[in-house]
Write a protein that holds these residues in place. Structure first.
Motif, short mmCIF file in Angstrom:
data_model
loop_
_atom_site.label_atom_id
_atom_site.label_comp_id
_atom_site.label_asym_id
_atom_site.label_seq_id
_atom_site.Cartn_x
_atom_site.Cartn_y
_atom_site.Cartn_z
N LEU A 89 -9.34 0.48 2.23
CA LEU A 89 -10.80 0.46 2.23
C LEU A 89 -11.35 -0.91 1.86
CD1 LEU A 89 -13.54 2.17 2.14
CD2 LEU A 89 -13.03 2.50 -0.29
N ILE A 90 -12.27 -1.41 2.68
CA ILE A 90 -13.14 -2.53 2.28
C ILE A 90 -14.49 -1.92 1.93
CG2 ILE A 90 -14.40 -4.58 3.02
CD1 ILE A 90 -12.13 -5.28 4.85
N GLU A 91 -14.96 -2.20 0.74
CA GLU A 91 -16.22 -1.59 0.30
C GLU A 91 -16.87 -2.48 -0.74
OE1 GLU A 91 -19.35 0.10 0.11
OE2 GLU A 91 -17.98 1.29 1.36
N HIS A 92 -18.20 -2.68 -0.60
CA HIS A 92 -18.94 -3.50 -1.56
C HIS A 92 -19.59 -2.67 -2.66
CE1 HIS A 92 -18.84 -6.87 1.46
NE2 HIS A 92 -18.60 -7.50 0.33
N ASN A 93 -19.69 -1.36 -2.46
CA ASN A 93 -20.32 -0.52 -3.47
C ASN A 93 -19.30 -0.25 -4.57
OD1 ASN A 93 -21.21 1.86 -4.94
ND2 ASN A 93 -22.81 2.01 -3.39
N MET A 94 -19.49 -0.91 -5.72
CA MET A 94 -18.50 -0.84 -6.78
C MET A 94 -18.40 0.54 -7.43
SD MET A 94 -16.82 -3.59 -6.93
CE MET A 94 -16.97 -3.57 -5.13
N ASN A 95 -19.49 1.30 -7.43
CA ASN A 95 -19.41 2.66 -7.95
C ASN A 95 -18.40 3.47 -7.15
OD1 ASN A 95 -21.25 2.50 -10.07
ND2 ASN A 95 -23.00 2.86 -8.73
N VAL A 122 0.86 -1.19 0.00
CA VAL A 122 0.00 0.00 0.00
C VAL A 122 0.89 1.23 0.00
CG1 VAL A 122 -1.79 1.28 1.23
CG2 VAL A 122 -1.81 -1.23 1.27
N ARG A 123 0.71 2.08 -1.00
CA ARG A 123 1.52 3.29 -1.12
C ARG A 123 0.91 4.45 -0.33
NH1 ARG A 123 5.66 3.03 -4.58
NH2 ARG A 123 5.75 1.21 -5.97
N ALA A 124 1.78 5.31 0.16
CA ALA A 124 1.37 6.45 0.97
C ALA A 124 0.47 7.39 0.18
CB ALA A 124 2.59 7.19 1.49
N ASN A 125 -0.48 7.99 0.88
CA ASN A 125 -1.38 9.01 0.32
C ASN A 125 -2.13 8.51 -0.91
OD1 ASN A 125 1.21 10.82 1.45
ND2 ASN A 125 -0.82 11.52 2.07
N THR A 126 -2.62 7.28 -0.81
CA THR A 126 -3.48 6.71 -1.84
C THR A 126 -4.71 6.11 -1.17
OG1 THR A 126 -2.45 4.50 -1.75
CG2 THR A 126 -1.50 6.09 -3.28
N VAL A 127 -5.72 5.82 -1.98
CA VAL A 127 -6.87 5.04 -1.55
C VAL A 127 -6.70 3.65 -2.16
CG1 VAL A 127 -9.38 4.75 -1.59
CG2 VAL A 127 -8.39 7.05 -1.40
N HIS A 128 -6.50 2.67 -1.30
CA HIS A 128 -6.26 1.29 -1.73
C HIS A 128 -7.44 0.44 -1.27
CE1 HIS A 128 -3.10 -1.93 -2.72
NE2 HIS A 128 -4.23 -2.58 -2.50
N SER A 129 -8.25 -0.02 -2.21
CA SER A 129 -9.46 -0.78 -1.88
C SER A 129 -9.20 -2.27 -1.96
CB SER A 129 -10.60 -0.40 -2.82
OG SER A 129 -11.02 0.93 -2.60
N VAL A 130 -9.78 -3.00 -1.00
CA VAL A 130 -9.72 -4.46 -0.98
C VAL A 130 -11.14 -4.97 -1.16
CG1 VAL A 130 -9.07 -6.51 0.34
CG2 VAL A 130 -7.73 -4.40 0.56
N ILE A 131 -11.38 -5.70 -2.24
CA ILE A 131 -12.73 -6.17 -2.54
C ILE A 131 -12.71 -7.69 -2.72
CG2 ILE A 131 -13.33 -3.97 -3.62
CD1 ILE A 131 -13.17 -5.39 -6.35
N GLY A 132 -13.90 -8.26 -2.78
CA GLY A 132 -14.04 -9.69 -2.97
C GLY A 132 -15.36 -10.16 -2.39
N VAL A 159 -6.79 -1.25 -6.62
CA VAL A 159 -7.81 -2.19 -6.15
C VAL A 159 -7.18 -3.58 -6.07
CG1 VAL A 159 -10.07 -3.24 -6.57
CG2 VAL A 159 -9.65 -0.85 -7.23
N THR A 160 -7.32 -4.22 -4.91
CA THR A 160 -6.89 -5.60 -4.73
C THR A 160 -8.13 -6.47 -4.60
OG1 THR A 160 -4.83 -4.99 -3.61
CG2 THR A 160 -5.65 -7.22 -3.22
N VAL A 161 -8.21 -7.51 -5.40
CA VAL A 161 -9.35 -8.42 -5.37
C VAL A 161 -8.92 -9.71 -4.69
CG1 VAL A 161 -11.11 -9.62 -6.73
CG2 VAL A 161 -10.14 -7.46 -7.56
N MET A 162 -9.69 -10.12 -3.67
CA MET A 162 -9.38 -11.35 -2.95
C MET A 162 -10.42 -12.42 -3.25
SD MET A 162 -7.99 -10.07 0.76
CE MET A 162 -7.58 -11.77 1.17
N GLN A 163 -9.98 -13.66 -3.21
CA GLN A 163 -10.86 -14.81 -3.38
C GLN A 163 -10.29 -15.97 -2.56
OE1 GLN A 163 -10.87 -16.79 -7.18
NE2 GLN A 163 -13.02 -17.37 -7.02
N GLN A 164 -11.11 -16.51 -1.68
CA GLN A 164 -10.74 -17.67 -0.88
C GLN A 164 -9.41 -17.49 -0.16
OE1 GLN A 164 -10.99 -21.00 -3.59
NE2 GLN A 164 -13.23 -21.01 -3.56
N GLY A 165 -9.23 -16.32 0.42
CA GLY A 165 -8.07 -16.07 1.25
C GLY A 165 -6.79 -15.74 0.51
N ARG A 166 -6.89 -15.49 -0.78
CA ARG A 166 -5.71 -15.16 -1.58
C ARG A 166 -6.00 -13.96 -2.47
NH1 ARG A 166 -1.95 -19.37 -1.56
NH2 ARG A 166 -2.71 -21.31 -0.61
N VAL A 167 -4.93 -13.34 -2.95
CA VAL A 167 -5.08 -12.23 -3.90
C VAL A 167 -5.30 -12.80 -5.28
CG1 VAL A 167 -3.96 -10.26 -4.99
CG2 VAL A 167 -3.70 -10.63 -2.53
#
Length: 256
Positions: A204-210, A29-39, A219-227
C-alpha cells in the motif's frame, strides 16, 4: 511475524539519465500482511511500485516473487503470476456496468480469452463466480448493473480495487486508494483493505497516516529513493529520523 516472504526487492535501482529515482532499495514483503510504503512526494514510492509490478524496467537489482525471479518479466506476465495493481487515478470503463468492469478485469488474466471479441461472454468466459465473489467483497451487489460512471467517488475507488481483485492475485498493490475520499467513505475503505490480507498480500502507498498506522503490519519509509526506516507502526511513529524527514508533528494523525 511467521508468514513466508512473498515478494523481495534486492538492490533495486532506477535511473533517468543521471537522476537516481531509486538508489538501491531492499524490501521484503511477507504473505498475508498489509505492508505500507510511505514518504514525502518524490521519495520514489510510485517508481518502486512500477518496478515491482513490471510497469517499467529496472536499471539494476533483482525482484523475486513467490519463488520466481521476475526481474525481466513484463507486467502482464506478473499479473499471471499473481500480481495485481490499482492506480492513484481512477481507471474504470465509466459507460460499462460494475459487473462488466469486473468481468473484463477477470478475463484480462488470460489474454487470448480477453481479446476474443467474436463470442458473447457466456459460460466460463463470463467469469461469473469470480465476479459474484468480488461484488460481495466490495458490498456493491445492488450496484451490479449500474454504469461505473454513476457511482460515487468512494464506490469508484472500491470498484477499482475490485478490478485488481478480479485477477485473483496473491499480491495486490494499492496506490493511494483513499485519494479524494470523503470522511464517510474512509472507514469503509480502511476496513475493506484490512480484510484483504485474509486471502491476499497488500502493498500500500497511502498518505493518510491514520489509515497507515491502523491497518499496517509493516511500514517502510522512503526518502530520496532509498529506504529510511522500516518497522512496526508504533516503531515508525516514534522514530526520530522519520519525524525529522517526513512526518514531523503530523505523526499523531492526519494526512501528511
Amino acid at each position: 511475524m511467521s508468514t513466508p516472504i512473498l515478494l523481495e526487492a534486492i538492490g533495486v535501482e532506477k535511473y533517468y539519465d543521471k537522476f537516481a529515482a531509486l538508489g538501491g532499495v531492499n524490501l521484503k514483503v511477507r504473505a498475508n500482511t498489509v505492508h505500507s510504503v510511505i514518504g514525502p512526494n518524490g521519495a520514489g514510492k510510485t517508481t518502486l511500485f512500477h518496478m515491482l509490478t513490471g510497469t517499467k524496467t529496472l536499471s539494476a537489482g533483482r525482484i523475486l516473487f513467490d519463488g520466481h525471479d521476475v526481474t525481466n518479466e513484463p507486467d502482464h506476465r506478473r499479473v499471471q503470476r499473481g500480481i495485481a495493481r490499482s492506480f492513484q487515478v481512477t481507471s474504470l470503463f465509466p459507460s460499462l456496468s460494475v459487473r462488466e468492469n469486473l468481468r473484463l478485469a477477470a478475463q484480462g488474466t488470460a489474454p487470448a480469452r480477453a481479446l476474443n471479441c467474436w463470442h458473447e461472454p457466456e459460460g466460463p468466459r463470463a467469469c461469473a463466480d469470480t465476479v459474484a465473489s468480488v461484488l460481495a467483497k466490495l458490498g456493491l451487489e445492488s450496484f451490479a448493473t449500474v454504469p461505473a460512471g454513476n457511482l460515487s467517488h468512494g464506490q469508484q475507488r472500491r470498484l477499482e480495487v475490485g478490478m485488481a481483485l478480479a485477477a485473483r492475485p496473491k499480491a495486490i498493490f494499492l496506490d493511494e486508494p483513499t485519494s479524494g475520499m470523503g470522511i464517510d467513505d474512509l472507514d469503509d475503505m480502511k476496513r475493506f483493505i484490512q480484510s484483504l490480507r485474509d486471502e491476499h498480500t497488500v502493498v500500500l502507498i497511502e498518505h493518510n497516516m491514520n489509515i497507515v498506522m491502523d491497518i499496517s503490519d509493516t511500514v517502510t519509509v522512503m526518502q530520496q529513493g532509498r529506504v529510511l526506516a522500516e518497522g512496526l507502526p508504533h516503531e515508525i511513529r516514534s522514530d526520530d529520523r522519520v519525524r525529522a524527514a517526513y512526518l514531523g508533528n503530523m505523526i499523531t494523525g492526519g494526512k501528511a
